[in-house]
Design a protein around this motif. Structure first.
Motif, mmCIF file in Angstrom:
data_model
loop_
_atom_site.group_PDB
_atom_site.id
_atom_site.type_symbol
_atom_site.label_atom_id
_atom_site.label_comp_id
_atom_site.label_asym_id
_atom_site.label_seq_id
_atom_site.Cartn_x
_atom_site.Cartn_y
_atom_site.Cartn_z
ATOM 1 N N ASN A 1 0.851 -1.192 0.000
ATOM 2 C CA ASN A 1 0.000 0.000 0.000
ATOM 3 C C ASN A 1 0.882 1.237 0.000
ATOM 4 O O ASN A 1 1.789 1.350 0.829
ATOM 5 C CB ASN A 1 -0.882 0.029 1.248
ATOM 6 N N VAL A 2 0.632 2.137 -0.911
ATOM 7 C CA VAL A 2 1.491 3.312 -1.067
ATOM 8 C C VAL A 2 0.627 4.558 -1.222
ATOM 9 O O VAL A 2 -0.418 4.527 -1.875
ATOM 10 C CB VAL A 2 2.418 3.149 -2.295
ATOM 11 N N GLU A 3 1.084 5.637 -0.617
ATOM 12 C CA GLU A 3 0.382 6.916 -0.728
ATOM 13 C C GLU A 3 1.225 7.984 -1.414
ATOM 14 O O GLU A 3 0.685 8.858 -2.079
ATOM 15 C CB GLU A 3 -0.011 7.415 0.671
ATOM 16 N N THR A 4 2.549 7.930 -1.213
ATOM 17 C CA THR A 4 3.427 8.969 -1.757
ATOM 18 C C THR A 4 4.612 8.355 -2.489
ATOM 19 O O THR A 4 4.941 7.174 -2.307
ATOM 20 C CB THR A 4 3.973 9.854 -0.621
ATOM 21 N N MET A 5 5.264 9.171 -3.292
ATOM 22 C CA MET A 5 6.430 8.728 -4.047
ATOM 23 C C MET A 5 7.565 8.284 -3.122
ATOM 24 O O MET A 5 8.325 7.360 -3.438
ATOM 25 C CB MET A 5 6.911 9.868 -4.956
ATOM 26 N N ASP A 6 7.661 8.904 -1.958
ATOM 27 C CA ASP A 6 8.747 8.573 -1.025
ATOM 28 C C ASP A 6 8.688 7.126 -0.562
ATOM 29 O O ASP A 6 9.708 6.541 -0.181
ATOM 30 C CB ASP A 6 8.695 9.494 0.201
ATOM 31 N N GLU A 7 7.499 6.533 -0.552
ATOM 32 C CA GLU A 7 7.337 5.167 -0.048
ATOM 33 C C GLU A 7 7.750 4.105 -1.058
ATOM 34 O O GLU A 7 7.928 2.934 -0.695
ATOM 35 C CB GLU A 7 5.886 4.924 0.361
ATOM 36 N N ILE A 8 7.911 4.490 -2.306
ATOM 37 C CA ILE A 8 8.170 3.502 -3.357
ATOM 38 C C ILE A 8 9.507 2.804 -3.168
ATOM 39 O O ILE A 8 9.652 1.611 -3.468
ATOM 40 C CB ILE A 8 8.083 4.160 -4.744
ATOM 41 N N LYS A 9 10.485 3.515 -2.621
ATOM 42 C CA LYS A 9 11.806 2.900 -2.447
ATOM 43 C C LYS A 9 11.758 1.681 -1.533
ATOM 44 O O LYS A 9 12.623 0.793 -1.602
ATOM 45 C CB LYS A 9 12.791 3.925 -1.881
ATOM 46 N N ASP A 10 10.745 1.618 -0.672
ATOM 47 C CA ASP A 10 10.632 0.489 0.257
ATOM 48 C C ASP A 10 9.948 -0.727 -0.355
ATOM 49 O O ASP A 10 9.989 -1.811 0.225
ATOM 50 C CB ASP A 10 9.845 0.920 1.505
ATOM 51 N N VAL A 11 9.330 -0.554 -1.513
ATOM 52 C CA VAL A 11 8.577 -1.654 -2.121
ATOM 53 C C VAL A 11 9.497 -2.828 -2.423
ATOM 54 O O VAL A 11 9.255 -3.960 -2.007
ATOM 55 C CB VAL A 11 7.855 -1.183 -3.403
ATOM 56 N N HIS A 12 10.581 -2.572 -3.138
ATOM 57 C CA HIS A 12 11.508 -3.639 -3.513
ATOM 58 C C HIS A 12 12.330 -4.108 -2.323
ATOM 59 O O HIS A 12 12.543 -5.307 -2.141
ATOM 60 C CB HIS A 12 12.426 -3.168 -4.637
ATOM 61 N N SER A 13 12.762 -3.179 -1.486
ATOM 62 C CA SER A 13 13.658 -3.545 -0.378
ATOM 63 C C SER A 13 12.982 -4.432 0.652
ATOM 64 O O SER A 13 13.653 -5.172 1.374
ATOM 65 C CB SER A 13 14.208 -2.276 0.299
ATOM 66 N N HIS A 14 11.644 -4.378 0.754
ATOM 67 C CA HIS A 14 10.928 -5.216 1.710
ATOM 68 C C HIS A 14 10.302 -6.455 1.072
ATOM 69 O O HIS A 14 9.534 -7.164 1.713
ATOM 70 C CB HIS A 14 9.840 -4.398 2.416
ATOM 71 N N GLY A 15 10.631 -6.684 -0.195
ATOM 72 C CA GLY A 15 10.185 -7.923 -0.828
ATOM 73 C C GLY A 15 8.774 -7.920 -1.358
ATOM 74 O O GLY A 15 8.211 -8.986 -1.619
ATOM 75 N N ALA A 16 8.182 -6.751 -1.544
ATOM 76 C CA ALA A 16 6.836 -6.695 -2.127
ATOM 77 C C ALA A 16 6.928 -6.928 -3.629
ATOM 78 O O ALA A 16 7.940 -6.620 -4.258
ATOM 79 C CB ALA A 16 6.195 -5.350 -1.845
ATOM 80 N N ARG A 17 5.862 -7.471 -4.203
ATOM 81 C CA ARG A 17 5.798 -7.656 -5.650
ATOM 82 C C ARG A 17 4.832 -6.623 -6.216
ATOM 83 O O ARG A 17 3.647 -6.869 -6.361
ATOM 84 C CB ARG A 17 5.319 -9.070 -5.986
ATOM 85 N N GLY A 18 5.353 -5.445 -6.462
ATOM 86 C CA GLY A 18 4.532 -4.377 -6.998
ATOM 87 C C GLY A 18 3.740 -3.659 -5.923
ATOM 88 O O GLY A 18 3.957 -3.841 -4.723
ATOM 89 N N ILE A 19 2.804 -2.841 -6.366
ATOM 90 C CA ILE A 19 1.965 -2.051 -5.462
ATOM 91 C C ILE A 19 0.527 -2.512 -5.625
ATOM 92 O O ILE A 19 -0.052 -2.445 -6.705
ATOM 93 C CB ILE A 19 2.084 -0.546 -5.774
ATOM 94 N N GLY A 20 -0.065 -2.981 -4.522
ATOM 95 C CA GLY A 20 -1.432 -3.498 -4.561
ATOM 96 C C GLY A 20 -2.477 -2.434 -4.345
ATOM 97 O O GLY A 20 -3.664 -2.649 -4.595
#
Length: 317
Positions: A1-20
């Motif tokens: 779950n993402v609200e801002t551009m700043d959060e995108i860097k954590d998507v890959h680093s925490h093992g998420a597969r894309g943005i749900g």
């Protein structure tokens, strides 16, 4: 779950597969005026490019309720959570809706975009939203834009009426995304922001488990996938994730920092044992009984998951 551009860097680093769930409304409500199609396109394009090759599910504008923008002045509703919000707002302000859809379809040229509509309560909202999508696609192709013509379009299941109509709604869309926050609020008739009755707001109530189960069954019947993007898998830890596995959910979307925890819970159990757990859950009458059952399962069969039992797991029924 993402609200801002700043959060995108954590998507890959925490093992998420894309943005749900990309909550596009925060791009709108943090501005004093409506963003143009071009400004939106550049923003969505940046998001898509940063997440590629994985997909981004963009929720269309979900303002209203407790999410108000400066440019929405003059709105005064006695019960805003039941009022002019979500897809209702977009379909009454088609100029804003079309601009957002145009920007999203244009961004689809740069990565894998999926679109979902929030706060669906009747079939007419789905049919009209799809009709506008088709018009937008035709306009963009005529204007010689490169777009993905096969974008998956889904809806959020957040109202009891959407659950009741799920089998029919499933004929019209490519996926369901269960918004557990609002589904709990509307199904149990509880204002989640009201401290006097907050004890009634409980995602582990057996009625909620049944509504989610019924939604998944309807999705299976129509051959579409179904995810969940609310707080159920977050606030309840293992107690929330285990039923979702047993129900047969395809996807869970959560804040990126919790992805490793959720993965550990999922990898610690089998589908068969959690599926059997669901049958017992649906025999219960209260959320307290469901909690006791889940805690007993963990203590007896998966003690390594005790660390994922919330400290506030014992609640009043």
């Amino acid at each position: 779950n993402v609200e801002t551009m700043d959060e995108i860097k954590d998507v890959h680093s925490h093992g998420a597969r894309g943005i749900g769930l990309f909550r596009t409304e925060y791009f709108f409500i943090t501005r004093s005026s409506l963003p143009s199609e071009e400004i939106q396109y550049r923003f969505y394009r940046d998001v898509v490019e940063k997440v590629a090759p994985d997909s981004v599910i963009f929720r269309t504008l979900d303002v209203g309720g407790d999410k108000m923008a400066e440019w929405m002045s003059g709105i005064d509703e006695a019960n805003p959570f039941m009022g002019w919000r979500g897809i209702r707002f977009s379909l009454s302000r088609k100029d804003i809706f079309r601009s957002q859809l145009r920007a999203l379809y244009r961004a689809s040229a740069h990565g894998k975009v999926k679109i979902m509509f929030p706060m669906i309560s009747v079939m007419e909202e789905v049919l009209e939203s799809k009709r506008i999508c088709e018009e937008v696609k035709e306009d963009l192709l005529r204007e010689r834009y490169i777009i993905d013509e096969d974008i998956e379009v889904g809806i959020m299941i957040e109202t009891p009426s959407a659950v009741a109509l799920a089998s029919r709604l499933g004929r019209e869309v490519d996926f369901f995304s269960i918004g557990s926050n609002d589904l709990v609020q509307y199904a149990l008739a509880v204002d989640r922001g009201n401290s006097r009755i907050s004890y009634l707001y409980d995602p582990l109530h057996p009625s909620i488990i049944k509504l989610i189960r019924d939604t998944v069954r309807a999705a299976r019947k129509r051959g579409i996938w179904v995810g969940l993007c609310g707080e159920m898998a977050v606030s309840e830890g293992a107690l929330g994730v285990l039923p979702l596995i047993g129900i047969g959910l395809d996807e869970i979307s959560a804040p990126s920092y919790l992805i490793p925890e959720i993965k550990k819970i999922i990898r610690s159990v089998t589908f068969d044992e959690t599926h059997a757990l669901i049958r017992n859950i649906l025999r219960k009458s209260t959320a307290g009984e469901v909690r006791e059952l889940l805690i007993k399962f963990i203590n007896e069969k998966r003690p390594e998951l005790r660390e994922f039992i919330p400290k506030t797991s014992i609640k009043f029924d």
